[in-house]
Scaffold this active site. Structure first.
Site, PDB file in Angstrom:
ATOM      1  N   GLU A  27       0.881  -1.177   0.000  1.00 51.34           N
ATOM      2  CA  GLU A  27       0.000   0.000   0.000  1.00 51.34           C
ATOM      3  C   GLU A  27       0.911   1.218   0.000  1.00 51.34           C
ATOM      4  O   GLU A  27       1.432   1.612   1.045  1.00 51.34           O
ATOM      5  CB  GLU A  27      -0.898  -0.010   1.258  1.00 51.34           C
ATOM      6  CG  GLU A  27      -1.824  -1.209   1.361  1.00 51.34           C
ATOM      7  CD  GLU A  27      -3.016  -1.120   0.409  1.00 51.34           C
ATOM      8  OE1 GLU A  27      -3.295  -0.022  -0.109  1.00 51.34           O
ATOM      9  OE2 GLU A  27      -3.658  -2.148   0.184  1.00 51.34           O
ATOM     10  N   CYS A  76      -2.377   9.589   2.545  1.00 45.17           N
ATOM     11  CA  CYS A  76      -1.910   8.983   1.285  1.00 45.17           C
ATOM     12  C   CYS A  76      -2.857   9.271   0.128  1.00 45.17           C
ATOM     13  O   CYS A  76      -2.419   9.435  -0.994  1.00 45.17           O
ATOM     14  CB  CYS A  76      -1.731   7.481   1.464  1.00 45.17           C
ATOM     15  SG  CYS A  76      -3.228   6.651   2.020  1.00 45.17           S
TER      16      CYS A  76
HETATM   17  P1  NAD Z   1       8.023   4.907   5.072  1.00 45.41           P
HETATM   18  O1  NAD Z   1       8.053   4.087   3.833  1.00 45.41           O
HETATM   19  O2  NAD Z   1       9.163   5.806   5.355  1.00 45.41           O
HETATM   20  O3  NAD Z   1       7.883   3.958   6.376  1.00 45.41           O
HETATM   21  C1  NAD Z   1       6.908   2.932   6.477  1.00 45.41           C
HETATM   22  C2  NAD Z   1       7.449   1.831   7.391  1.00 45.41           C
HETATM   23  O4  NAD Z   1       8.623   1.286   6.816  1.00 45.41           O
HETATM   24  C3  NAD Z   1       7.835   2.311   8.791  1.00 45.41           C
HETATM   25  O5  NAD Z   1       7.411   1.345   9.723  1.00 45.41           O
HETATM   26  C4  NAD Z   1       9.350   2.394   8.720  1.00 45.41           C
HETATM   27  O6  NAD Z   1       9.984   2.157   9.959  1.00 45.41           O
HETATM   28  C5  NAD Z   1       9.680   1.264   7.780  1.00 45.41           C
HETATM   29  N1  NAD Z   1      10.963   1.453   7.071  1.00 45.41           N
HETATM   30  C6  NAD Z   1      11.662   2.585   6.856  1.00 45.41           C
HETATM   31  N2  NAD Z   1      12.770   2.329   6.137  1.00 45.41           N
HETATM   32  C7  NAD Z   1      12.792   1.002   5.892  1.00 45.41           C
HETATM   33  C8  NAD Z   1      13.655   0.128   5.184  1.00 45.41           C
HETATM   34  N3  NAD Z   1      14.774   0.574   4.602  1.00 45.41           N
HETATM   35  N4  NAD Z   1      13.326  -1.172   5.102  1.00 45.41           N
HETATM   36  C9  NAD Z   1      12.192  -1.637   5.669  1.00 45.41           C
HETATM   37  N5  NAD Z   1      11.343  -0.851   6.375  1.00 45.41           N
HETATM   38  C10 NAD Z   1      11.631   0.449   6.479  1.00 45.41           C
HETATM   39  O7  NAD Z   1       6.651   5.697   5.003  1.00 45.41           O
HETATM   40  P2  NAD Z   1       6.138   6.833   5.985  1.00 45.41           P
HETATM   41  O8  NAD Z   1       6.949   8.057   5.802  1.00 45.41           O
HETATM   42  O9  NAD Z   1       5.981   6.287   7.353  1.00 45.41           O
HETATM   43  O10 NAD Z   1       4.652   7.084   5.422  1.00 45.41           O
HETATM   44  C11 NAD Z   1       4.366   7.969   4.378  1.00 45.41           C
HETATM   45  C12 NAD Z   1       4.206   7.242   3.062  1.00 45.41           C
HETATM   46  O11 NAD Z   1       3.280   6.181   3.194  1.00 45.41           O
HETATM   47  C13 NAD Z   1       3.650   8.131   1.962  1.00 45.41           C
HETATM   48  O12 NAD Z   1       4.314   7.856   0.762  1.00 45.41           O
HETATM   49  C14 NAD Z   1       2.188   7.701   1.873  1.00 45.41           C
HETATM   50  O13 NAD Z   1       1.585   7.951   0.622  1.00 45.41           O
HETATM   51  C15 NAD Z   1       2.288   6.254   2.167  1.00 45.41           C
HETATM   52  N6  NAD Z   1       1.009   5.754   2.679  1.00 45.41           N
HETATM   53  C16 NAD Z   1       0.287   4.908   1.912  1.00 45.41           C
HETATM   54  C17 NAD Z   1      -0.942   4.469   2.357  1.00 45.41           C
HETATM   55  C18 NAD Z   1      -1.790   3.530   1.544  1.00 45.41           C
HETATM   56  O14 NAD Z   1      -2.717   2.967   2.112  1.00 45.41           O
HETATM   57  N7  NAD Z   1      -1.513   3.316   0.277  1.00 45.41           N
HETATM   58  C19 NAD Z   1      -1.417   4.886   3.598  1.00 45.41           C
HETATM   59  C20 NAD Z   1      -0.644   5.760   4.348  1.00 45.41           C
HETATM   60  C21 NAD Z   1       0.579   6.189   3.885  1.00 45.41           C
END
Ligand code: NAD
Length: 481
Positions: free
Chosen positions: A220, A254
């Site tokens: 997602e 998002c």
């Molecule tokens: P992110 O990708 O930075 O982090 C998401 C998760 O991944 C966190 O738990 C983080 O600790 C973990 N993470 C970070 N780096 C990692 C790595 N190298 N390997 C594995 N895991 C890692 O996202 P964010 O900043 O927390 O959230 C914002 C983003 O999420 C935006 O792009 C938004 O559009 C998206 N989002 C999508 C939805 C959806 O339902 N499609 C919903 C909410 C947010």
């Protein structure tokens, strides 16, 4: 009840995975009643911890009104749980499938079997619902689950951890805390399914890590979701819905409309009505109770950078609504802003904004809109305001996105019976609806031959029954001469 109170590394996490998997393999899959009981426990805990969760999220963000946390997170969780409980019997029911004449009178059916242990990785922007709705889906599908919430909302993650530890054993549901390093190791664990909600760049890394163990994934992700306003449809209803979708959680959503495509004749009206709507929504400007802060300094300066860059490149940057007369009371609030005339290569038109900034691009006809969208990554959501006429139908036919809102923004996510998910760079697979249940279940096809069906009459592989069957299926053999 839960003994692993501070699980912060992947060694512990892989031990938990082993424990959960053993527990899964050594017990019968949960019945309908047992699954409903787990969902009911989760629902009751969310209500019991409501205030603690509201406080924790607000402290993590700097400010988020309790009302917004209720509307944007807790209502969604409770409604999802109720939807799953109500429909679970139907979802779990084995499905009869067609059997061809050749294999009569055998019986074919599909059983939806729990996959085992589901990994759930969540982002910070809706830290409660984006952790607990996937969890509810995993439990409804009869699985065990390990959750990895975001490190950017540590207070909320701690409350979620405590809350779940009070109602589930570690063998049922476990929470793993930590930042990107823990996330990287978590995503490399051999789950039976992994659902990741987060950014597209991290999604790519997660997919790579999961591929080593061939872990099936739901991704997602994010992206730039357009809102298109048909000519002559800038009005109060349209602007209320756009401002609501853009400014809830200060745009840190998002599926928020990322940028607007407005007919060139309507631009002045759009600016004036957006300003009026923002004033109506937030009478004290960025200090209004329902206006949320930007989650941290890094994101705050990233957003300021988008505005500076657009301004330097000649765009107009217009602050909307009531401006604070003196210094703002609240930390890290960013005034709702329109950006007019940004260039396609400006960062604000290339990167996902994730804040209260709305760039507006004008168009002349619907074909120009379709081309503009199709030249870019497939969006997570697409919104259209106008009549459901030929233009609207053409737009929907000719573009591919995650969900679509017609004359609304963001509330498609609250439709429990609709699948929710992106396509291409905005995601893969879906949850919510029956699609969520199925993504976390294994669809096992079972063919029961029975005693007297046709193949059992075949005395030899090439006997006369086989000849008859071949003639029925392939027709009489044609000779070439
Ligand atoms: P992110 O990708 O930075 O982090 C998401 C998760 O991944 C966190 O738990 C983080 O600790 C973990 N993470 C970070 N780096 C990692 C790595 N190298 N390997 C594995 N895991 C890692 O996202 P964010 O900043 O927390 O959230 C914002 C983003 O999420 C935006 O792009 C938004 O559009 C998206 N989002 C999508 C939805 C959806 O339902 N499609 C919903 C909410 C947010």
């Amino acid at each position: 009840m839960n003994t692993f109170l501070n699980v912060t590394n992947a060694v512990d996490a892989s031990e938990i995975l082993e424990r959960q998997r053993n527990a899964f393999l050594n017990t019968e899959p949960p019945t309908l009643t047992q699954r409903k009981k787990q969902l009911a426990k989760l629902r009751a805990a969310v209500l019991e911890y409501r205030e603690e969760l509201q406080i924790a999220v607000s402290e993590d963000f700097g400010h988020r009104s309790y009302h917004e946390t209720d509307v944007m997170e807790l209502v969604g969780i409770v409604q999802s749980i109720d939807y799953l409980s109500r429909n679970l019997r139907r979802f779990m029911k084995p499905e009869r499938r067609h059997v061809s004449l050749f294999y009569q009178s055998g019986k074919a059916h599909v059983e939806y079997q729990p996959k085992g242990v589901i990994g759930v990785m969540a982002p910070w922007n809706y830290p409660i619902s984006l952790t607990l709705i996937p969890l509810a889906t995993a439990l409804a599908s009869g699985n065990r689950a390990m959750l990895k919430p975001s490190e950017l909302t540590p207070r909320t993650s701690a409350v979620i951890h405590r809350m779940l530890a009070s109602i589930f054993t570690i063998d049922e549901v476990a929470v793993v805390l930590g930042g990107p390093e823990v996330g990287a190791e978590f995503s490399a664990l051999s789950f039976d399914h992994l659902i990741f909600t987060g950014s597209t760049p991290v999604g790519r890394k997660v997919m790579k890590a999961a591929s080593d163990n061939l872990v099936p994934l739901t991704l997602e992700l994010g992206g730039k979701s357009p809102v298109i306003i048909a000519r002559g449809h800038v009005n109060q209803r349209t602007m209320t819905s756009i401002a609501y979708g853009k400014l809830s959680n200060s745009g840190q959503t998002c599926v928020a409309p990322d940028y607007a495509l407005v007919h060139e004749d309507d631009l002045a009206e759009f600016i004036q009505q957006y300003d009026a709507t923002v004033t109506r929504f937030y009478p004290k400007g960025p200090d209004s109770e329902d206006y949320t802060s930007i989650v941290n300094e890094r994101h705050y300066s990233r957003l300021q950078g988008l505005l500076d860059h657009a301004r330097e490149n000649g765009a107009q940057v217009l602050e909307m609504g009531v401006k604070p007369e003196s210094a703002k009371d609240r930390l890290r609030t960013l005034t709702p802003t329109l950006v007019i005339g940004a260039k396609d290569d400006d960062a604000v038109m290339r990167e996902e904004i994730f804040g209260p900034i709305l760039p507006v691009r004008t168009y002349r006809d619907i074909d120009e809109v379709i081309d503009y969208i199709n030249e870019r990554d497939r969006p997570l959501a697409l919104y259209y305001f106008g009549e459901k006429d030929a233009e609207c139908k053409k737009l929907l036919r000719r573009t591919t996105s995650g969900n679509v809102g017609i004359n609304n923004t963001i509330i498609h996510v609250a439709q429990d019976d609709l699948p929710f998910g992106g396509v291409g760079p905005s995601g893969m697979g879906a949850y919510h609806g029956i699609e969520g249940f199925r993504s976390m279940s294994h669809a096992k096809g079972i063919f029961d031959q029975g005693r007297w069906n046709f193949p059992s009459l075949l005395s030899a592989p090439f006997g006369k029954f086989m000849e008859l069957a071949l003639t029925i299926t392939l027709g009489k053999k044609k000779s070439k001469s």
